[in-house]
Design a protein around this motif. Structure first.
Motif, PDB file in Angstrom:
ATOM      1  N   GLU A   1       2.596  11.743   5.598  1.00 24.64           N
ATOM      2  CA  GLU A   1       2.216  11.247   6.926  1.00 24.64           C
ATOM      3  C   GLU A   1       3.430  11.058   7.837  1.00 24.64           C
ATOM      4  O   GLU A   1       3.359  11.279   9.043  1.00 24.64           O
ATOM      5  CB  GLU A   1       1.471   9.924   6.757  1.00 24.64           C
ATOM      6  CG  GLU A   1       0.684   9.496   7.969  1.00 24.64           C
ATOM      7  CD  GLU A   1       0.054   8.128   7.750  1.00 24.64           C
ATOM      8  OE1 GLU A   1      -0.315   7.808   6.607  1.00 24.64           O
ATOM      9  OE2 GLU A   1      -0.023   7.375   8.745  1.00 24.64           O
ATOM     10  N   HIS A   2       4.548  10.656   7.252  1.00 25.12           N
ATOM     11  CA  HIS A   2       5.727  10.354   8.065  1.00 25.12           C
ATOM     12  C   HIS A   2       6.784  11.459   8.023  1.00 25.12           C
ATOM     13  O   HIS A   2       7.928  11.249   8.461  1.00 25.12           O
ATOM     14  CB  HIS A   2       6.334   9.019   7.626  1.00 25.12           C
ATOM     15  CG  HIS A   2       5.456   7.861   7.967  1.00 25.12           C
ATOM     16  ND1 HIS A   2       4.385   7.505   7.177  1.00 25.12           N
ATOM     17  CD2 HIS A   2       5.452   7.023   9.024  1.00 25.12           C
ATOM     18  CE1 HIS A   2       3.769   6.472   7.730  1.00 25.12           C
ATOM     19  NE2 HIS A   2       4.393   6.157   8.850  1.00 25.12           N
TER      20      HIS A   2
ATOM     21  N   GLU B   1       1.512  10.153  -0.137  1.00 24.85           N
ATOM     22  CA  GLU B   1       0.697  10.171   1.079  1.00 24.85           C
ATOM     23  C   GLU B   1       1.515   9.639   2.256  1.00 24.85           C
ATOM     24  O   GLU B   1       1.485  10.201   3.356  1.00 24.85           O
ATOM     25  CB  GLU B   1      -0.573   9.313   0.904  1.00 24.85           C
ATOM     26  CG  GLU B   1      -1.582   9.877  -0.093  1.00 24.85           C
ATOM     27  CD  GLU B   1      -1.182   9.672  -1.554  1.00 24.85           C
ATOM     28  OE1 GLU B   1      -0.157   8.995  -1.825  1.00 24.85           O
ATOM     29  OE2 GLU B   1      -1.888  10.212  -2.432  1.00 24.85           O
ATOM     30  N   TYR B   2       2.247   8.567   2.020  1.00 28.54           N
ATOM     31  CA  TYR B   2       3.065   7.990   3.089  1.00 28.54           C
ATOM     32  C   TYR B   2       4.139   8.999   3.526  1.00 28.54           C
ATOM     33  O   TYR B   2       4.388   9.183   4.719  1.00 28.54           O
ATOM     34  CB  TYR B   2       3.725   6.691   2.596  1.00 28.54           C
ATOM     35  CG  TYR B   2       4.488   5.985   3.683  1.00 28.54           C
ATOM     36  CD1 TYR B   2       3.875   5.012   4.467  1.00 28.54           C
ATOM     37  CD2 TYR B   2       5.819   6.303   3.953  1.00 28.54           C
ATOM     38  CE1 TYR B   2       4.560   4.378   5.489  1.00 28.54           C
ATOM     39  CE2 TYR B   2       6.516   5.685   4.975  1.00 28.54           C
ATOM     40  CZ  TYR B   2       5.883   4.716   5.728  1.00 28.54           C
ATOM     41  OH  TYR B   2       6.570   4.103   6.742  1.00 28.54           O
ATOM     42  N   CYS B   3       4.761   9.648   2.544  1.00 26.83           N
ATOM     43  CA  CYS B   3       5.824  10.611   2.872  1.00 26.83           C
ATOM     44  C   CYS B   3       5.263  11.756   3.701  1.00 26.83           C
ATOM     45  O   CYS B   3       5.879  12.178   4.685  1.00 26.83           O
ATOM     46  CB  CYS B   3       6.459  11.160   1.593  1.00 26.83           C
ATOM     47  SG  CYS B   3       7.448   9.941   0.719  1.00 26.83           S
TER      48      CYS B   3
ATOM     49  N   THR C   1       0.834  -1.206   0.000  1.00 27.98           N
ATOM     50  CA  THR C   1       0.000   0.000   0.000  1.00 27.98           C
ATOM     51  C   THR C   1       0.866   1.253   0.000  1.00 27.98           C
ATOM     52  O   THR C   1       0.339   2.362  -0.099  1.00 27.98           O
ATOM     53  CB  THR C   1      -0.910   0.035   1.246  1.00 27.98           C
ATOM     54  OG1 THR C   1      -0.145  -0.386   2.370  1.00 27.98           O
ATOM     55  CG2 THR C   1      -2.122  -0.848   1.080  1.00 27.98           C
ATOM     56  N   HIS C   2       2.161   1.075   0.111  1.00 29.35           N
ATOM     57  CA  HIS C   2       3.019   2.261   0.240  1.00 29.35           C
ATOM     58  C   HIS C   2       4.110   2.374  -0.826  1.00 29.35           C
ATOM     59  O   HIS C   2       4.743   3.419  -0.924  1.00 29.35           O
ATOM     60  CB  HIS C   2       3.712   2.263   1.605  1.00 29.35           C
ATOM     61  CG  HIS C   2       2.764   2.196   2.762  1.00 29.35           C
ATOM     62  ND1 HIS C   2       1.684   3.016   2.871  1.00 29.35           N
ATOM     63  CD2 HIS C   2       2.756   1.398   3.857  1.00 29.35           C
ATOM     64  CE1 HIS C   2       1.028   2.737   3.987  1.00 29.35           C
ATOM     65  NE2 HIS C   2       1.664   1.753   4.602  1.00 29.35           N
TER      66      HIS C   2
ATOM     67  N   LEU D   1       8.333   5.565  -2.143  1.00 32.63           N
ATOM     68  CA  LEU D   1       7.196   5.563  -1.228  1.00 32.63           C
ATOM     69  C   LEU D   1       6.128   6.508  -1.771  1.00 32.63           C
ATOM     70  O   LEU D   1       6.459   7.505  -2.418  1.00 32.63           O
ATOM     71  CB  LEU D   1       7.644   6.010   0.161  1.00 32.63           C
ATOM     72  CG  LEU D   1       8.624   5.054   0.842  1.00 32.63           C
ATOM     73  CD1 LEU D   1       9.225   5.687   2.095  1.00 32.63           C
ATOM     74  CD2 LEU D   1       7.931   3.737   1.203  1.00 32.63           C
ATOM     75  N   THR D   2       4.877   6.198  -1.500  1.00 32.99           N
ATOM     76  CA  THR D   2       3.805   7.070  -2.002  1.00 32.99           C
ATOM     77  C   THR D   2       3.915   8.456  -1.360  1.00 32.99           C
ATOM     78  O   THR D   2       4.437   8.604  -0.246  1.00 32.99           O
ATOM     79  CB  THR D   2       2.415   6.506  -1.663  1.00 32.99           C
ATOM     80  OG1 THR D   2       2.271   6.460  -0.250  1.00 32.99           O
ATOM     81  CG2 THR D   2       2.193   5.123  -2.262  1.00 32.99           C
TER      82      THR D   2
ATOM     83  N   GLN E   1      13.798   4.395   5.889  1.00 38.02           N
ATOM     84  CA  GLN E   1      12.346   4.237   5.871  1.00 38.02           C
ATOM     85  C   GLN E   1      11.902   3.430   4.650  1.00 38.02           C
ATOM     86  O   GLN E   1      11.050   2.552   4.762  1.00 38.02           O
ATOM     87  CB  GLN E   1      11.686   5.624   5.873  1.00 38.02           C
ATOM     88  CG  GLN E   1      10.214   5.600   6.204  1.00 38.02           C
ATOM     89  CD  GLN E   1       9.931   5.213   7.648  1.00 38.02           C
ATOM     90  OE1 GLN E   1      10.849   5.103   8.456  1.00 38.02           O
ATOM     91  NE2 GLN E   1       8.674   4.964   7.960  1.00 38.02           N
TER      92      GLN E   1
ATOM     93  N   VAL F   1      10.019  -0.206   4.898  1.00 35.28           N
ATOM     94  CA  VAL F   1       8.699  -0.468   4.302  1.00 35.28           C
ATOM     95  C   VAL F   1       8.807  -1.598   3.279  1.00 35.28           C
ATOM     96  O   VAL F   1       7.938  -2.471   3.204  1.00 35.28           O
ATOM     97  CB  VAL F   1       8.134   0.824   3.650  1.00 35.28           C
ATOM     98  CG1 VAL F   1       6.847   0.539   2.893  1.00 35.28           C
ATOM     99  CG2 VAL F   1       7.888   1.875   4.716  1.00 35.28           C
TER     100      VAL F   1
END
Ligand SMILES: Cc1cc2nc3c(=O)[nH]c(=O)nc-3n(C[C@H](O)[C@H](O)[C@H](O)COP(=O)(O)OP(=O)(O)OC[C@H]3O[C@@H](n4cnc5c(N)ncnc54)[C@H](O)[C@@H]3O)c2cc1C
Lengths: 117, 446
Positions: free
Chosen positions: B277-278, B273-275, B137-138, B270-271, B356, B360
């Motif tokens: 968020e983190h 959105e993931y970046c 998902t990422h 990484l997506t 990261q 993942v």
């Protein structure tokens, strides 16, 4: 619960045989219904690779076994890949031979290499 | 038409620089306004001239040496596209999601199709820029497409024959004369020297397309934008070559990539959105040549993986301390202060991005990385960005959302110097997309 009993017996067995690999390669699984033999040799063969024989050297074989059984990764019917995936998805990352692994998968490979080798 | 010397004509639009940014702006504008007259001034000539190259010399401090920059700011017709590698992929949404750009991502994305046509890229580059790796998902599969389109070659005959467009090669713009809120004159000198032939040119509107160092330098030389952060927030893309191995499940990869395609280079990230968020910046993990296949355990199953060396290409956090100013004591052959550049990479940030991504990937069971070999050895990518950044106010930016200078009503900037955040994608397709947008804007407001 039975599962708990199983874990305790596993621990005792581990201590009893001083962590001897051959002694724990066949364990009695009394967790669910009829007592079963946990034939580690055959269950772990598919994931065994001598490359991992030196992995997690500081962790006793019984500890690896307990950890995997406790999390449902190792079951009487073999490796539960869904449980393994679940465990890996939040695992800490470990390094072995310069490559990175999820802790649980590395435990599995380490155990398999020790038992099957 | 290609001019030998300046004329007295007042042009509708005068574009400084004939790299991808300048030529794209000119082409799009001229197509949309058939009656318009356009002048492109190019410091170099159709061939690289020694004295022109010397004008890109800089004084550098920080992580990149002085001789790094001139190689990445070619003074010739077609600009740096005469030497570029041609790797293209869309910029990530991350910085837009994080509110670092003053425009919506779709404003950029809607121009990628035209940019791809200009750069001779396949339609996949905008139709399917990225796709999740199956089972993750990422992690995105986000390949690069390689077409090293040379703008000089591509547009030479158009420049020679177009009744709308004049090209003045071999002349360097040394200053912009401002009256009130307008650029009134554009001062040029022959690049080869000989100040007697210097001239002041006139146009209704002016576009600076001199590259990521040339644009702020010309503004500083002209004392324009003193209250805006001209020259600050300079960014490149830190690159880490062959520092670790990456292996990826072959079946998962083939499911998203299909069979190998000439000019396509596999890469992962990484997506966005993931970046967000983190709290990560964008980074791309690009396979290098010489991949191999092998059997490997991935989450308890024996899988065939593709593995090999990687280029990690990362976004830089925009920092006001990384900047282009004017040298106090070094001058070029035309007597102008050289650009003085300071740039520091943040190795800790690159390390976090690597860790990261690696974490993942390993957790997903789709592949793994090796450990990093040695320390974090970084080089630049020749991607000169951020020095005339786009924003919402003159206190934190140099141009507005239309790429117009805050201080002036008739002066614009084209190129990656307007990026307020760069993503990790190589910049040219995105700067060409923005030039398409600028050309359209100039036409709409003609
Ligand atoms: C080796 C190398 C490999 C690269 N590979 C890639 C890649 O794979 N993918 C990618 O996306 N990007 C790549 N790039 C970067 C790419 O080349 C640039 O992003 C692109 O060329 C920038 O376009 P531009 O028009 O803004 O500036 P430039 O191409 O630099 O053009 C600026 C033009 O302005 C002219 N000029 C400057 N000052 C003046 C002045 N005062 N008066 C008149 N004219 C002036 C210059 O002579 C030049 O022609 C690479 C660059 C290099 C050096």
């Amino acid at each position: 619960m039975n599962r708990r009993r199983f874990l305790i017996s596993l621990g005792l067995l581990g201590i009893g045989c001083l962590g001897g690999v051959s002694a724990i390669s066949r364990l009695r699984w009394e967790g669910f219904g009829q007592p079963k033999e946990l034939d580690l040799l055959s269950k772990l063969s598919p994931v065994a690779d001598p490359h991992f024989s030196g992995a997690l050297e500081r962790v006793a074989t019984t500890e690896l076994l307990q950890s995997l059984v406790a999390r449902g990764v190792l079951t009487p019917s073999g490796v539960d890949f869904d449980r393994l995936a679940l465990a890996c998805s939040s695992d800490e990352i470990e390094s072995f031979a310069s490559r990175r692994y999820a802790r649980t998968e590395l435990e599995l490979y380490a155990l398999a290499a020790r038992i099957v080798a | 038409m290609i001019l030998d010397e300046p004329t007295g004509e007042t042009y509708d639009v005068l574009i400084i620089g004939s790299g991808p940014a300048g030529l794209t702006t000119a082409k799009i504008y001229a197509e949309k306004v058939p009656s318009a007259r356009v002048l492109i001034i190019e410091s170099g000539a159709p061939r690289v001239l020694h004295h022109a190259a010397g004008l890109s010399k800089v004084v550098a401090s920080g992580d990149l040496a002085s001789d790094y920059y001139p190689a990445h700011a070619q003074r010739t017709l077609g600009g740096t596209s005469t030497v570029w590698t041609g790797l293209c992929t869309e910029m990530e949404k991350r910085a837009f999601l994080a509110g670092e750009w003053p425009i919506q991502y779709k404003e950029l994305a809607s121009k990628y199709q035209e940019a791809a046509l200009i750069l001779d890229l396949p339609s996949e580059v905008y139709e399917k820029p990225s796709v999740l790796l199956p089972g993750s998902t990422h992690i995105l599969y986000k390949p690069f497409y390689r077409r090293a389109t040379r703008f000089a070659k591509k547009y030479r005959s158009w420049l020679e024959t177009s009744p709308q467009v004049d090209l003045l090669p071999g002349y360097t713009v040394v200053g912009l004369g401002v009256g009130g809120r307008l650029v009134e004159t554009v001062r040029v000198e022959p690049t080869a020297g000989g100040g007697a032939n210097s001239a002041s040119l006139k146009a209704m509107r002016v576009v600076l397309a001199c590259g990521g160092i040339g644009n702020p330098r010309l503004l500083l030389l002209s004392e324009i934008g003193a209250k805006t952060p001209v020259g600050r927030y300079f960014m490149d893309h830190p690159h880490m070559y062959q520092a670790f191995l990456l292996s990826v499940d072959r079946d998962a990869l083939v499911q998203v990539s299909g069979p190998p395609q000439r000019g396509r280079i596999d890469a992962f990230q990484l997506t966005s959105e993931y970046c967000v968020e983190h709290g990560l910046l964008s980074s791309s993990f690009q396979f290098m040549k010489g991949l191999a296949e092998r059997l490997e355990m991935l989450r308890g199953r024996r899988r065939v993986t593709r593995f090999g060396q990687v280029i990690l290409r990362s976004e830089m956090k925009a920092s006001p301390n990384n900047r282009v100013t004017l040298s106090n004591d070094r001058r070029d052959a035309l007597g102008q202060p050289m650009a003085a550049i300071h740039l520091d990479f943040d190795r800790g940030q690159i390390r976090r991005e690597f860790d990261q991504f690696s974490r993942v990937l390993v957790r997903s069971g789709l592949g793994r990385t090796s450990e990093l070999r040695g320390g974090i050895q970084l080089t630049g990518g020749g991607h000169l960005m951020g020095t005339t950044r786009m924003g919402t106010s003159p206190t934190d930016s140099v141009v507005n959302a239309d790429c117009r200078l805050w201080d002036l009503d008739n002066a614009y900037v084209a190129g990656s110097s307007v990026f307020p955040a760069s993503g990790s994608a190589n910049p040219t397709i995105s700067l060409v997309a923005l030039a398409v947008r600028l050309g359209g804007h100039l036409a709409e407001t003609a």
